[in-house]
Design a protein around this motif. Structure first.
Motif, PDB file in Angstrom:
ATOM      1  N   ASP A 124       0.810  -1.215   0.000  1.00  0.00           N
ATOM      2  CA  ASP A 124       0.000   0.000   0.000  1.00  0.00           C
ATOM      3  C   ASP A 124       0.848   1.271   0.000  1.00  0.00           C
ATOM      4  OD1 ASP A 124       1.041  -0.188   2.543  1.00  0.00           O
ATOM      5  OD2 ASP A 124      -0.888  -0.146   3.588  1.00  0.00           O
ATOM      6  N   GLY A 125       2.177   1.120  -0.071  1.00  0.00           N
ATOM      7  CA  GLY A 125       3.063   2.269  -0.092  1.00  0.00           C
ATOM      8  C   GLY A 125       3.359   2.876   1.262  1.00  0.00           C
ATOM      9  N   VAL A 126       2.938   2.223   2.330  1.00  0.00           N
ATOM     10  CA  VAL A 126       3.114   2.751   3.688  1.00  0.00           C
ATOM     11  C   VAL A 126       4.276   2.036   4.371  1.00  0.00           C
ATOM     12  CG1 VAL A 126       2.047   3.031   5.966  1.00  0.00           C
ATOM     13  CG2 VAL A 126       0.683   3.363   3.885  1.00  0.00           C
ATOM     14  N   PHE A 127       5.214   2.820   4.920  1.00  0.00           N
ATOM     15  CA  PHE A 127       6.302   2.258   5.711  1.00  0.00           C
ATOM     16  C   PHE A 127       5.769   1.942   7.100  1.00  0.00           C
ATOM     17  CE2 PHE A 127       9.730   2.843   8.818  1.00  0.00           C
ATOM     18  CZ  PHE A 127      10.669   1.953   8.340  1.00  0.00           C
ATOM     19  N   PRO A 164       3.230  -9.997  -7.571  1.00  0.00           N
ATOM     20  CA  PRO A 164       3.184  -9.015  -6.478  1.00  0.00           C
ATOM     21  C   PRO A 164       2.277  -9.491  -5.349  1.00  0.00           C
ATOM     22  CG  PRO A 164       1.794  -8.294  -8.287  1.00  0.00           C
ATOM     23  CD  PRO A 164       2.476  -9.543  -8.763  1.00  0.00           C
ATOM     24  N   ALA A 165       2.537  -9.003  -4.151  1.00  0.00           N
ATOM     25  CA  ALA A 165       1.877  -9.552  -2.966  1.00  0.00           C
ATOM     26  C   ALA A 165       0.364  -9.457  -3.028  1.00  0.00           C
ATOM     27  CB  ALA A 165       2.392  -8.831  -1.711  1.00  0.00           C
ATOM     28  N   ALA A 166      -0.167  -8.360  -3.558  1.00  0.00           N
ATOM     29  CA  ALA A 166      -1.616  -8.160  -3.543  1.00  0.00           C
ATOM     30  C   ALA A 166      -2.344  -9.196  -4.389  1.00  0.00           C
ATOM     31  CB  ALA A 166      -1.944  -6.752  -4.028  1.00  0.00           C
ATOM     32  N   ALA A 167      -1.742  -9.598  -5.500  1.00  0.00           N
ATOM     33  CA  ALA A 167      -2.347 -10.598  -6.393  1.00  0.00           C
ATOM     34  C   ALA A 167      -1.225 -11.276  -7.166  1.00  0.00           C
ATOM     35  CB  ALA A 167      -3.348  -9.954  -7.340  1.00  0.00           C
ATOM     36  N   PRO A 168      -0.557 -12.262  -6.562  1.00  0.00           N
ATOM     37  CA  PRO A 168       0.644 -12.844  -7.176  1.00  0.00           C
ATOM     38  C   PRO A 168       0.380 -13.498  -8.527  1.00  0.00           C
ATOM     39  CG  PRO A 168       0.463 -13.448  -4.861  1.00  0.00           C
ATOM     40  CD  PRO A 168      -0.834 -12.828  -5.237  1.00  0.00           C
ATOM     41  N   VAL A 169       1.295 -13.240  -9.458  1.00  0.00           N
ATOM     42  CA  VAL A 169       1.211 -13.860 -10.771  1.00  0.00           C
ATOM     43  C   VAL A 169       2.437 -14.714 -11.079  1.00  0.00           C
ATOM     44  CG1 VAL A 169      -0.278 -12.051 -11.695  1.00  0.00           C
ATOM     45  CG2 VAL A 169       2.210 -11.826 -11.907  1.00  0.00           C
ATOM     46  N   LYS A 170       3.453 -14.658 -10.198  1.00  0.00           N
ATOM     47  CA  LYS A 170       4.633 -15.478 -10.422  1.00  0.00           C
ATOM     48  C   LYS A 170       5.310 -15.805  -9.109  1.00  0.00           C
ATOM     49  CE  LYS A 170       7.225 -11.316 -11.771  1.00  0.00           C
ATOM     50  NZ  LYS A 170       8.054 -10.728 -12.849  1.00  0.00           N
ATOM     51  N   ARG A 171       6.104 -16.867  -9.136  1.00  0.00           N
ATOM     52  CA  ARG A 171       6.826 -17.309  -7.939  1.00  0.00           C
ATOM     53  C   ARG A 171       8.307 -17.050  -8.164  1.00  0.00           C
ATOM     54  NH1 ARG A 171       8.930 -22.197  -5.657  1.00  0.00           N
ATOM     55  NH2 ARG A 171       8.361 -23.463  -7.480  1.00  0.00           N
ATOM     56  N   ILE A 172       8.838 -16.050  -7.463  1.00  0.00           N
ATOM     57  CA  ILE A 172      10.238 -15.667  -7.650  1.00  0.00           C
ATOM     58  C   ILE A 172      11.019 -15.666  -6.336  1.00  0.00           C
ATOM     59  CG2 ILE A 172       9.753 -14.340  -9.735  1.00  0.00           C
ATOM     60  CD1 ILE A 172       9.897 -11.782  -8.069  1.00  0.00           C
ATOM     61  N   ASP A 173      10.375 -16.034  -5.232  1.00  0.00           N
ATOM     62  CA  ASP A 173      11.023 -16.073  -3.916  1.00  0.00           C
ATOM     63  C   ASP A 173      11.155 -17.531  -3.478  1.00  0.00           C
ATOM     64  OD1 ASP A 173      10.939 -13.024  -2.978  1.00  0.00           O
ATOM     65  OD2 ASP A 173       9.077 -13.489  -4.032  1.00  0.00           O
TER      66      ASP A 173
END
Length: 287
Positions: free
Chosen positions: A51-54, A242-251
């Protein structure tokens, strides 16, 4: 049921995880011949959520929920600048979780003001076990701090050595190049394999774990050589970015010889970072 087992079970029932079941060790192994360990990896986006919040409180809570013994972190700021409020993010998270920390900077720049701390960015390992030794290895990188970068050796491939219930474990944490052209990742994979082989030879019998954001999916050709020595613990789990709606596994949580994967999952944490974490339960065989 232990608190750890209960936590993992509850996450599964809630639909927060997709679990990979792996056969239990043979009965002949016998109790006491393996050591259990929970390991995780998380690209923490310097403390900033999707969400862009630290918010380090939120991020610490997400890490605590993993209930992991060892966690590899990527995109870690240490007095880097305003985006992370000038904090030592690695140290702050370790303090809040009551864990030891080893930080391996990729970049270490002069302070903005004279006498201030160096501005650093890199990877880290959090551990419930004492850290017996640590190293910051160089691999090929294409700097994001230079105007006209060329591939060159640079630090930021972290390693710690632990002893887990009598079993020596070498934990490596990495963040591979993000660019669409895989050329730098090809070189980084070759460097990674060379360094891990050297460290394995220096400590015969040590178990090895590689954690990180590889910036490539499991079938990417540049990752192929890694699978000669390592096993991808997250096979069968969901996406991480991306976390909100993942489309790939890179971790990834990946493990070497003598480490058996008992289960792995991607918790449904969609806000604390722009990546989702990966957590795995493993057992370490004793010799």
């Amino acid at each position: 049921m232990s608190a750890r087992a209960r936590t993992f079970f509850q996450l599964s029932v809630a639909g927060a995880l997709l679990t990979l079941a792996v056969a239990a060790p043979p009965a002949s192994a016998g109790q006491g011949h393996t050591a259990a360990l929970r390991i995780a990896t998380y690209n923490i986006h310097a403390g900033t959520g999707s969400d862009g919040v630290f918010d380090l409180d939120r991020q610490a809570a997400a890490l605590r929920a993993l209930d992991a013994d060892v966690i590899g972190l990527q995109e870690v700021d240490v007095h880097w600048g305003d985006r992370s409020r000038g904090l030592d993010v690695a140290g702050e998270l370790a303090r809040r979780l009551g864990m030891r920390v080893s930080f391996a900077p990729i970049y270490s720049l002069d302070a903005v003001t004279e006498g201030g701390p160096r501005r650093e960015y890199g990877v880290a390992v959090l551990s419930r076990f004492p850290i017996r030794s640590e190293a910051n290895h160089e691999i090929t990188r294409l700097s994001t701090q230079d105007e006209n970068p060329v591939p060159a050796p640079a630090p930021g491939f972290g390693e710690v050595t632990l002893k887990v219930r009598g079993v020596p474990v070498q934990v490596f944490v990495t963040h591979l190049d993000y660019r669409a052209d895989p050329a730098v990742r090809v070189a980084q994979v070759a460097d990674t394999r060379r360094i891990m082989a050297r460290e394995r030879a220096a400590r015969p019998g040590a178990r090895q774990v590689l954690l990180g954001d590889f910036n490539a999916e499991p079938t990417a050709p540049e990752l192929g050589p890694l699978w000669r020595e390592l096993r991808d613990a997250g096979t069968g789990t969901g996406g991480t970015f991306p976390a909100a709606a993942p489309v790939k596994r890179i971790d990834y949580v990946t493990v070497g010889e003598g480490v058996r994967v008992r289960g792995a999952a991607v918790p449904e944490e969609a806000v604390a970072s722009d990546h989702r974490p990966v957590v795995a339960d493993v057992s370490l065989t004793r010799r």
